[in-house]
Scaffold this active site. Structure first.
Site, short mmCIF file in Angstrom:
data_model
loop_
_atom_site.label_atom_id
_atom_site.label_comp_id
_atom_site.label_asym_id
_atom_site.label_seq_id
_atom_site.Cartn_x
_atom_site.Cartn_y
_atom_site.Cartn_z
N GLY A 10 -34.54 -35.24 -4.53
CA GLY A 10 -34.09 -35.82 -2.97
C GLY A 10 -33.43 -35.95 -2.59
N ARG A 71 -34.18 -29.90 -6.95
CA ARG A 71 -35.40 -30.05 -7.68
C ARG A 71 -35.51 -28.87 -9.22
NH1 ARG A 71 -37.41 -34.06 -5.03
NH2 ARG A 71 -37.56 -33.75 -2.85
N ASP A 102 -37.04 -41.04 -9.72
CA ASP A 102 -37.68 -41.33 -11.34
C ASP A 102 -38.14 -39.93 -11.70
OD1 ASP A 102 -39.15 -43.63 -11.70
OD2 ASP A 102 -41.13 -43.35 -11.09
N THR A 125 -33.07 -42.61 -4.01
CA THR A 125 -34.56 -41.81 -2.99
C THR A 125 -34.59 -43.10 -2.16
OG1 THR A 125 -36.72 -42.06 -3.39
CG2 THR A 125 -35.99 -43.42 -5.06
N ASP A 127 -37.89 -42.98 -0.90
CA ASP A 127 -38.81 -43.97 -1.20
C ASP A 127 -38.79 -45.21 -1.57
OD1 ASP A 127 -39.55 -40.67 -0.87
OD2 ASP A 127 -39.92 -40.38 -3.06
N ARG A 162 -51.52 -44.51 25.09
CA ARG A 162 -52.27 -43.71 23.78
C ARG A 162 -51.61 -43.89 22.80
NH1 ARG A 162 -49.45 -37.11 25.24
NH2 ARG A 162 -50.61 -36.91 26.89
N MET A 169 -42.47 -40.55 4.83
CA MET A 169 -42.82 -40.57 3.62
C MET A 169 -42.80 -41.59 2.76
SD MET A 169 -39.65 -37.12 3.36
CE MET A 169 -40.26 -35.16 4.22
N ARG A 171 -43.86 -40.50 -1.04
CA ARG A 171 -44.25 -40.40 -2.15
C ARG A 171 -45.93 -40.82 -2.20
NH1 ARG A 171 -42.87 -35.65 -4.16
NH2 ARG A 171 -40.71 -35.29 -4.23
N GLY A 185 -44.08 -53.70 14.47
CA GLY A 185 -45.05 -54.09 15.44
C GLY A 185 -46.07 -53.25 14.87
N ARG A 243 -52.23 -39.47 19.79
CA ARG A 243 -51.24 -38.13 18.60
C ARG A 243 -50.57 -37.91 17.42
NH1 ARG A 243 -53.34 -35.61 22.84
NH2 ARG A 243 -52.51 -34.83 24.70
N GLN A 251 -36.04 -38.40 8.25
CA GLN A 251 -36.29 -39.45 7.03
C GLN A 251 -35.26 -39.50 5.92
OE1 GLN A 251 -40.35 -41.73 6.92
NE2 GLN A 251 -40.55 -39.03 6.87
N ARG A 252 -34.40 -38.30 5.71
CA ARG A 252 -33.35 -38.26 4.79
C ARG A 252 -32.22 -38.13 5.10
NH1 ARG A 252 -37.33 -34.80 0.42
NH2 ARG A 252 -34.93 -33.53 0.70
O1 F6P Z 1 -38.50 -38.29 -3.09
C1 F6P Z 1 -37.48 -38.09 -1.33
C2 F6P Z 1 -39.33 -37.35 -0.84
O2 F6P Z 1 -38.71 -36.88 0.13
C3 F6P Z 1 -40.40 -37.81 -0.49
O3 F6P Z 1 -40.61 -38.91 0.14
C4 F6P Z 1 -41.25 -36.62 -0.02
O4 F6P Z 1 -42.63 -36.95 -0.44
C5 F6P Z 1 -40.72 -35.15 -0.80
O5 F6P Z 1 -38.54 -35.99 -1.01
C6 F6P Z 1 -39.82 -33.96 -0.14
O6 F6P Z 1 -40.01 -32.76 -1.39
P1 F6P Z 1 -39.42 -31.87 -0.43
O7 F6P Z 1 -38.24 -32.13 0.28
O8 F6P Z 1 -38.78 -30.84 -1.81
O9 F6P Z 1 -40.41 -31.45 0.62
#
Ligand code: F6P
Length: 318
Positions: A10, A71, A102, A125, A127, A162, A169, A171, A185, A243, A251-252
């Site tokens: 990732g 990957r 990892d 990462t 994560d 609401r 994310m 993992r 908060g 909701r 997030q990436r």
């Molecule tokens: O390890 C980074 C991450 O964004 C995790 O937070 C998430 O679970 C995973 O990769 C998502 O993987 P992919 O981009 O393969 O869907």
């Protein structure tokens, strides 16, 4: 000495600042920098090329990674790892700097066990689940993306009275959710590391609603697998219109924060210094405001644990 940098797994904001500094530092240490494109897949397929100053001009503010990432399933077959080694030898590259998490470090450990090669890891990462480093590259930008999203969700939640469940994310690791819950908060935080006391949370929230609470923010880490359950609980037991917002891959992305630019730069510089010292099997870590290195073995054989101080700031957990 020819040295190459690559991404693996990732992607995370901060990789481009790291790539830029890697190239600059390599030249400063009289090394020849190379890129491996598209992660381990690219290494297997010989997507390798010489890097120049021009390649890294104007990239410091950009998310993602100009060298790409992937990957790779093929990596787990010996013939492809051998092919990767041969590709590196053919290009006369003597060392590899790998930005990954990892999974990528495990992949590199396998490679180090089989081939005589120098590999330096940069913990990369969102994560933030890597042992030995207080923070990994990309986590700070992800936290800021989440903060921005929750600030916006709060606007509508408070106006419309609401409850919102925000899934982050991470993992198996609850770091992003825990820090986001504290800094935004949120009333509820559910992470894999702490058992969520639903009875006590129900009591507290119902009492607060009686006293005038109009909205609820609940941050749930994807690793708990409890997102739907929390939505149902807020709807049926707490009795608030609810909701769900799954933040997902936003997030990436995004421009790396100042912290991630500094970290990227520091990790990359340290990786070149490690290679200049002759290190062959190290991961650069950042701990107590200092960069240092650990072996792949020690990073992989121990588990990252979220700082107790962060956990103690959570409202309802534990
Ligand atoms: O390890 C980074 C991450 O964004 C995790 O937070 C998430 O679970 C995973 O990769 C998502 O993987 P992919 O981009 O393969 O869907």
């Amino acid at each position: 000495m020819r040295v190459a940098i690559m991404g693996s797994g990732g992607d995370a904001p901060g990789m481009n600042p790291a790539i830029k500094r890697f190239v600059e530092a390599a030249f400063a240490f009289d090394m020849e920098p190379y890129f491996v494109f598209d992660g381990l897949e690219g290494l297997i397929d010989e997507r390798i090329s010489k890097a120049s100053y021009e390649d890294v001009a104007g990239i410091i503010h950009r998310g993602g990674a100009i060298v790409g990432s992937s990957r790779s399933e093929r990596w787990y077959e010996y013939k492809y790892r051998k092919k990767a080694y041969e590709n590196l030898r053919k290009a006369e590259i003597e060392a590899l700097v790998v930005m990954g998490g990892d999974g990528s470090f495990k992949a590199m450990k396998l490679f180090l066990e089989e081939f005589d090669f120098a590999v330096i890891g940069i913990p990369t990462t969102i994560d933030n689940d890597i042992f030995g480093t207080d923070i990994s590259l990309g986590a700070d930008t992800a936290l800021n993306v989440i903060r921005d999203a929750i600030d916006k969700i709060r606007d509508t939640a408070s106006t419309f009275s609401r409850a919102f469940v925000i899934e982050t994310m991470g993992r198996e690791c609850g770091y992003l959710a825990a820090v986001s819950a504290v800094t935004s908060g949120a009333e509820v935080c559910v992470i894999p590391e702490v058992s969520f006391d639903i009875e006590s949370a129900t009591k507290i929230l119902k009492e607060e609603i009686k006293r005038g609470r109009r909205y609820i923010l609940a941050v749930v880490a994807e690793g708990t697998g409890k997102t739907e359950e929390i939505v149902k609980w807020l709807k049926d037991d707490i009795g608030m219109e609810t909701r769900l917002s799954v933040l997902g891959h936003i997030q990436r992305g995004g421009n790396p924060t100042v912290k991630d630019r500094l970290l990227g730069s520091g990790f990359a510089l340290e990786s070149i210094k490690a290679l200049a010292r002759g290190d062959r099997d190290r991961v650069v870590v950042y701990s107590d405001s200092r960069f240092s290195t650990l072996s792949f073995d020690s990073v992989l054989s121990q588990k990252y644990i979220i700082d107790e101080e962060i956990l103690s700031m959570l409202n309802f957990s534990g």
